[in-house]
Design an enzyme around this catalytic site. Structure first.
Site, short mmCIF file in Angstrom:
data_model
loop_
_atom_site.label_atom_id
_atom_site.label_comp_id
_atom_site.label_asym_id
_atom_site.label_seq_id
_atom_site.Cartn_x
_atom_site.Cartn_y
_atom_site.Cartn_z
N HIS A 1 -49.74 -21.38 3.42
CA HIS A 1 -49.84 -21.90 2.05
C HIS A 1 -49.44 -23.36 1.92
CE1 HIS A 1 -50.55 -17.94 0.23
NE2 HIS A 1 -49.69 -17.48 1.11
N GLU B 1 -55.85 -15.42 -0.75
CA GLU B 1 -54.92 -14.29 -0.87
C GLU B 1 -54.82 -13.93 -2.35
OE1 GLU B 1 -50.56 -12.90 0.80
OE2 GLU B 1 -50.86 -14.99 0.27
N ALA C 1 -44.35 -12.13 -4.36
CA ALA C 1 -44.00 -13.36 -5.07
C ALA C 1 -45.15 -13.91 -5.91
CB ALA C 1 -43.54 -14.41 -4.06
N GLN C 2 -46.26 -13.17 -5.99
CA GLN C 2 -47.42 -13.66 -6.72
C GLN C 2 -47.32 -13.29 -8.21
OE1 GLN C 2 -50.86 -14.35 -4.66
NE2 GLN C 2 -50.28 -13.33 -2.77
N HIS D 1 -51.32 -6.85 -0.18
CA HIS D 1 -50.72 -6.76 -1.52
C HIS D 1 -51.32 -5.53 -2.21
CE1 HIS D 1 -48.30 -10.43 -1.62
NE2 HIS D 1 -49.23 -10.92 -0.80
N HIS E 1 -39.31 -11.07 8.45
CA HIS E 1 -40.29 -10.28 7.70
C HIS E 1 -40.57 -8.94 8.36
CE1 HIS E 1 -41.10 -13.90 5.34
NE2 HIS E 1 -41.79 -13.13 4.52
N ASP F 1 -47.57 -17.54 7.34
CA ASP F 1 -47.41 -17.37 5.89
C ASP F 1 -46.45 -18.43 5.35
OD1 ASP F 1 -47.79 -16.34 3.35
OD2 ASP F 1 -46.54 -14.57 3.64
#
Length: 380
Positions: A60, A130, A141-142, A194, A249, A271
């Site tokens: 990102h 994404e 976190a979206q 997700h 993670h 990521d």
């Protein structure tokens, strides 16, 4: 003709010593040291590793820049930063934000794609979208306010740029009409991520066209003995799987297991967020404050939000914390990602005729030099 000598050459299935890589803009040959043609311009690898250029399918941001800032200079900053980590090609990754922002980010990357072939940074290979077609329950976190139902028309408009689309298959129709349309009409790799889908739904979506799993274990229904979830479906089908190898993670004790189950279908990713390459502190992701401490980025409510991983360090993390051979750890960040997005014929391994995208590293995989299409783009 150029050559790299005195290095441990990492091939897809072994490590060679006593050989020299000969190249122009492509790899011309790999020959014994004594067979190097006269007049070859040689680089001394000084006993370090010579490996294919790394490919990051999911990143990102870096050095304070975020793909969803939609700024050309920000994308250049990311590219110039990660080339120092041995990344020769990447997919700038958008997230679940306002659709107009996603469009602008994709268009910015489209405008820069040709330029990226010659700048002093990693090359844009396409983009990873994404979202915004994800599950609210597994949004991580979206932002929930920007989540939408799968829209094939939106994807068709950017079929030239989107290499991977992350969506939650349970948000599609019962017969996965959007997934089927996208797979039938584009080359976009549909990835389940997700997502709170159950095992049966996930497996059915794979049969409908899903070919990839976004950051395995993270933001998806977990594996349990009577509810195998998306994790179980990802491990039990032929999809390629991303893994964030920052040791946080996903705990390193699982690296062996996942590699044994997925093999050449395993892709290491970062990521990485805009905080990557910067000191610990407070940053922004999709308009939300992100707090970076130790190796972890979190939202203010404690939600884990991406990583600050460097891909070369991820390769070494996997090698140091597993029984996976080094060449297979390298494959997970080179050949496997290249194959996942249909570029394995030209990128991802040190083989005759492939693009001369290469790195020279030290004994612990610290990047000393990055070469793209035969041209040096970074020297430490």
């Amino acid at each position: 003709m150029k050559g790299i000598q005195n290095g441990k050459i990492i091939l897809p299935d072994q490590i060679l010593t006593g050989y020299t890589i000969l190249y122009t803009d492509v790899i011309e040959d790999i020959v014994p040291d004594e067979a190097v043609p006269q007049g070859t311009e040689l680089t001394d690898a000084k006993g370090g590793y010579v490996a294919p250029g790394l490919i990051d399918l999911h990143i990102h941001g870096y050095l304070g820049a975020d793909v969803c800032d939609c700024e050309a200079e920000g994308i250049r900053t990311i590219a110039k930063g990660i080339v120092q980590n041995g990344v020769t090609g990447f997919l700038p990754t958008t997230m679940t934000v306002d659709k107009t922002v996603i469009r602008k980010a994709l268009e910015t990357c489209r405008e820069l794609k040709e330029e990226s072939k010659s700048w002093n940074g990693a090359t844009i290979l396409g983009c990873h979208a994404e979202g915004p077609f994800i599950s609210e329950k597994k949004k991580g976190a979206q932002s929930a306010e920007y989540i939408l139902k799968p829209d094939p028309d939106f994807i068709r408009a950017y079929r030239d740029m989107i290499k991977i689309l992350t969506l939650a298959p349970e948000t599609d129709t019962e017969d996965f009409s959007a997934i089927r349309q996208i797979c039938a009409e584009t080359d976009v790799v549909v990835s389940m991520g997700h997502t709170d889908a159950d095992y049966e739904t996930a497996v059915k979506s794979v049969k409908a066209g899903v070919r990839h799993a976004t950051h395995l274990f993270n933001a998806m229904s977990p594996l349990a003995h009577r509810a195998p979830g998306v994790v179980g479906a990802s491990l039990n089908t032929d999809v390629t799987c991303e893994l964030i190898v920052d040791t946080f993670h996903v705990l390193p004790c699982l690296y062996n297991m996942v590699w044994k189950m997925k093999g050449r279908k395993l892709c290491f990713i970062t990521d990485c967020l805009s905080a990557g390459g910067l000191p610990m502190g407070e940053y922004v992701l999709g308009g939300k404050k992100v707090i970076y401490r130790d190796v972890v980025c979190r939202l203010e409510d404690g939600t884990v939000a991406g990583s600050v991983l460097k891909l070369n360090e991820g390769v070494w993390n996997a090698y140091q914390n597993s029984d996976i051979p080094l060449w297979e750890c390298v494959n997970c960040a080179t050949l496997n990602p290249a194959n996942a997005i249909g570029l394995g014929e030209t990128k991802g391994s040190l083989e005759k005729g492939k693009d001369a995208d290469m790195i020279i590293t030290d004994e612990t995989f610290g990047v000393m030099q990055t070469i793209i299409a035969g041209e040096v783009r970074f020297v430490k």
